[in-house]
Motif scaffolding. Structure first.
Motif, PDB file in Angstrom:
ATOM      1  N   GLU B  48      20.215  22.201  35.246  1.00 14.73           N
ATOM      2  CA  GLU B  48      22.161  22.555  35.447  1.00 14.73           C
ATOM      3  C   GLU B  48      21.624  23.179  37.013  1.00 14.73           C
ATOM      4  O   GLU B  48      21.808  22.443  38.519  1.00 14.73           O
ATOM      5  CB  GLU B  48      22.095  24.206  35.180  1.00 14.73           C
ATOM      6  CG  GLU B  48      22.676  23.545  33.694  1.00 14.73           C
ATOM      7  CD  GLU B  48      23.564  24.343  33.193  1.00 14.73           C
ATOM      8  OE1 GLU B  48      24.474  23.800  32.044  1.00 14.73           O
ATOM      9  OE2 GLU B  48      23.607  25.477  33.568  1.00 14.73           O
ATOM     10  N   ASP B  49      20.183  23.967  37.386  1.00  6.81           N
ATOM     11  CA  ASP B  49      19.888  24.414  39.411  1.00  6.81           C
ATOM     12  C   ASP B  49      19.503  23.222  39.847  1.00  6.81           C
ATOM     13  O   ASP B  49      19.800  23.155  41.050  1.00  6.81           O
ATOM     14  CB  ASP B  49      19.807  25.528  38.692  1.00  6.81           C
ATOM     15  CG  ASP B  49      18.354  26.371  40.402  1.00  6.81           C
ATOM     16  OD1 ASP B  49      19.648  26.857  41.063  1.00  6.81           O
ATOM     17  OD2 ASP B  49      17.246  25.828  40.649  1.00  6.81           O
ATOM     18  N   ASP B  52      22.656  21.083  39.784  1.00 10.97           N
ATOM     19  CA  ASP B  52      23.535  21.793  40.693  1.00 10.97           C
ATOM     20  C   ASP B  52      25.073  20.995  39.808  1.00 10.97           C
ATOM     21  O   ASP B  52      26.106  20.567  40.207  1.00 10.97           O
ATOM     22  CB  ASP B  52      23.668  21.057  42.355  1.00 10.97           C
ATOM     23  CG  ASP B  52      25.141  22.113  43.055  1.00 10.97           C
ATOM     24  OD1 ASP B  52      25.352  23.030  42.231  1.00 10.97           O
ATOM     25  OD2 ASP B  52      25.544  22.111  43.828  1.00 10.97           O
TER      26      ASP B  52
END
Ligand code: FAD
Lengths: 394, 81
Positions: B48-49, B52
């Motif tokens: 997810e990081d 994004d």
């Protein structure tokens, strides 16, 4: 394996709902024996025999398999009644029904289907060995492993706690699927005599739930490989064992809290009768405690409804939100039982602190303290903390 | 980095696999390769990081993270959508 003595007589004749009949056993058999069960830390034989005579050990088995076809809500109500009279008896019966629920919902092999019919006919009592020396309360990993060859399984488990194992007719045991499987790849297997050997390790001399006889054992078992439930234990745990355990344990703890509140109410009413016109000093605290008790009642009811709804939609049952909610139930219920008993002690004062008074709350407090430890609340909170990192809300 | 390179980098850092990430095929079962459910949560957070994005509830299941191919499908479905 229950001693062959004449079954205790109750006023019942197989009539009435499962919950009503469990309540009669609670009042007529479990209650009168409770002090002795607690003092001697002995198995509540008479209670289990009375339930057996009424066919109530198969309450959760579908009628097509010879059982009572009861809902979880009915059994929960019966456990509240038992918990009020003898929490040890209620906990034994709750643990049994949790194992039955796993077999009913996940035991799909012909051998396990036949076993359910046999269980209903003979009113077998089931025990559980999930906890293991070395993994502690982390029941989602196992050290012991099944050895399956020529259609037979073999397993040896160092179990620090198997409640009422000596009085049970079979034990459901978790283990790694094979000797090569990682710790988390577990299955659950039905172990029964003559293929079951239990070597007792130590004694159960505990603060509370003394009648559960939760002694340690080295368990050695062998049997037909079809006695292994085919679904992974991770799925059985998520979909049945964890939610059903938290619901039925909470029902037992609600029974303890309910009896404490009833004693406190009687205490305050006796005060009121002595001095009509003056409010007894503890009456406001009783009113406050009744508010908290109602939260407890409503939480158990709404959690039963949440499980029934999720059960109708298989994705919901394994969703993060449902798991977090069922863990929250266990943490809340195990906390509320002690909070409520403590408040009731303030209401009844020394009468509750004495061990020889009709308002004694010693056993309620001792039993209630076990609730937060049987699968440690901190461990459950750590699981919820991890699930909440990825939870998206309802 | 390509999408595949990023996924492999996340697996190196967070997958805690029993085998080297270079040895994994597109369809190798990551759970079979030793990824625990605890590690899969960290893999998910790191993905997810890196991309994004936020996986929706319906993608939060074992099958979304079971192989590099499955992760790529999920990531491209979200970045293209
Ligand atoms: C009345 C009763 C009956 C029982 N009957 C059975 C039965 O029939 N069969 C069965 O298998 N089991 C049974 N159990 C065992 C129960 O299910 C738990 O597994 C057991 O109580 C956990 O014991 P523990 O405190 O030693 O272990 P743990 O849960 O491992 O706790 C040990 C310590 O670890 C700490 N801790 C907290 N959080 C974590 C974390 N996230 N990770 C690591 N450590 C943490 C705790 O604070 C605690 O001090 C029973 C327990 C009770 C009280």
């Amino acid at each position: 394996m229950i001693a062959t003595e004449a079954p205790p007589t109750t006023t019942m004749t197989h009539a009435g709902s499962v919950a009503t009949r469990m309540a009669v056993v609670a009042d007529e058999v479990a209650g009168p024996a409770a002090a002795d069960v607690d003092a001697r830390g002995r198995f509540p034989t008479e209670t289990v025999e009375a339930l057996r005579a009424e066919g109530l050990l198969a309450a959760l088995v579908p009628t097509a398999s010879g059982g009572g076809g009861a809902t979880l809500a009915e059994v929960s109500e019966g456990l509240v009644a038992l918990g009020k009279r003898c929490a040890s008896s209620a906990m034994v019966v709750a643990m049994h029904h949790i194992q039955v629920a796993c077999l009913v919902r996940h035991g799909s092999s012909p051998l396990l289907r036949d076993y359910l019919r046999e269980l209903s006919e003979h009113q077998y009592l089931l025990a559980s060995a999930t906890t293991e020396v070395g993994t502690g309360g982390d029941v989602r990993s196992s050290i012991c492993a099944l050895d399956v060859a020529d259609g037979r399984f073999r397993v040896e488990k160092q179990a620090p706690v198997i409640s009422y194992a000596d009085d049970a007719d079979a034990v459901l045991v978790t283990a790694r699927r094979t000797a090569d499987s990682p710790e988390s790849d577990q299955v659950i297997v039905l172990c029964r005599p003559p293929g079951l050997e239990l070597e007792q390790v130590g004694e159960w001399n505990a603060l509370g739930f003394r009648g559960t006889c939760s002694t340690g054992f080295v368990l050695r078992a062998t049997g037909d490989a079809d006695a292994v439930l085919s679904e992974p234990y991770s799925d059985i745990s998520t979909r049945t064992m964890l939610p059903v355990a938290h619901l039925l344990w909470s029902s037992v703890w609600l029974g303890i809290a309910t009896d404490a509140v009833e004693l406190a109410r009687r205490f305050v009413q006796a005060e009121a009768r002595r001095k009509p016109g003056t409010m007894p000093a503890a009456s406001v605290r009783l009113a406050q405690t009744a508010v908290v008790h109602q939260q407890f009642v409503d939480m158990v009811h709404s959690s039963l409804a949440r499980f029934a709804e999720a059960d109708a939609d298989s994705d919901r049952l394994s969703s993060i939100g449902f798991g977090v909610g069922m863990n929250a139930l266990k943490v809340s219920a195990s906390t509320l039982v002690v909070d409520i008993v403590r408040e009731c002690m303030l209401i009844c004062g020394l009468a509750s602190y004495r061990l020889d008074s009709p308002f004694s709350l010693g056993r309620h407090l001792r039993d209630g303290m076990g609730a937060a430890l049987m699968v440690n609340n901190d461990r459950i909170m750590a699981n919820n903390a991890q699930m909440l990192l990825v939870h998206r809300g309802e | 980095m390509t999408v595949d390179e990023t996924i492999r980098q996340v697996l190196v850092e967070h997958g805690r696999l029993a085998v080297p990430v270079e040895s994994l095929a597109d369809d190798t079962d990551l759970f079979g390769a030793g990824m625990t459910s605890h590690a899969s949560v960290n893999v998910m957070l790191a993905l997810e990081d890196a991309f994004d994005l936020e996986f929706p509830e319906k993608m939060l299941k074992k099958s979304t993270f079971e192989s590099i191919g499955a992760i790529r499908s999920a990531v491209t479905e979200m970045t293209d959508g």
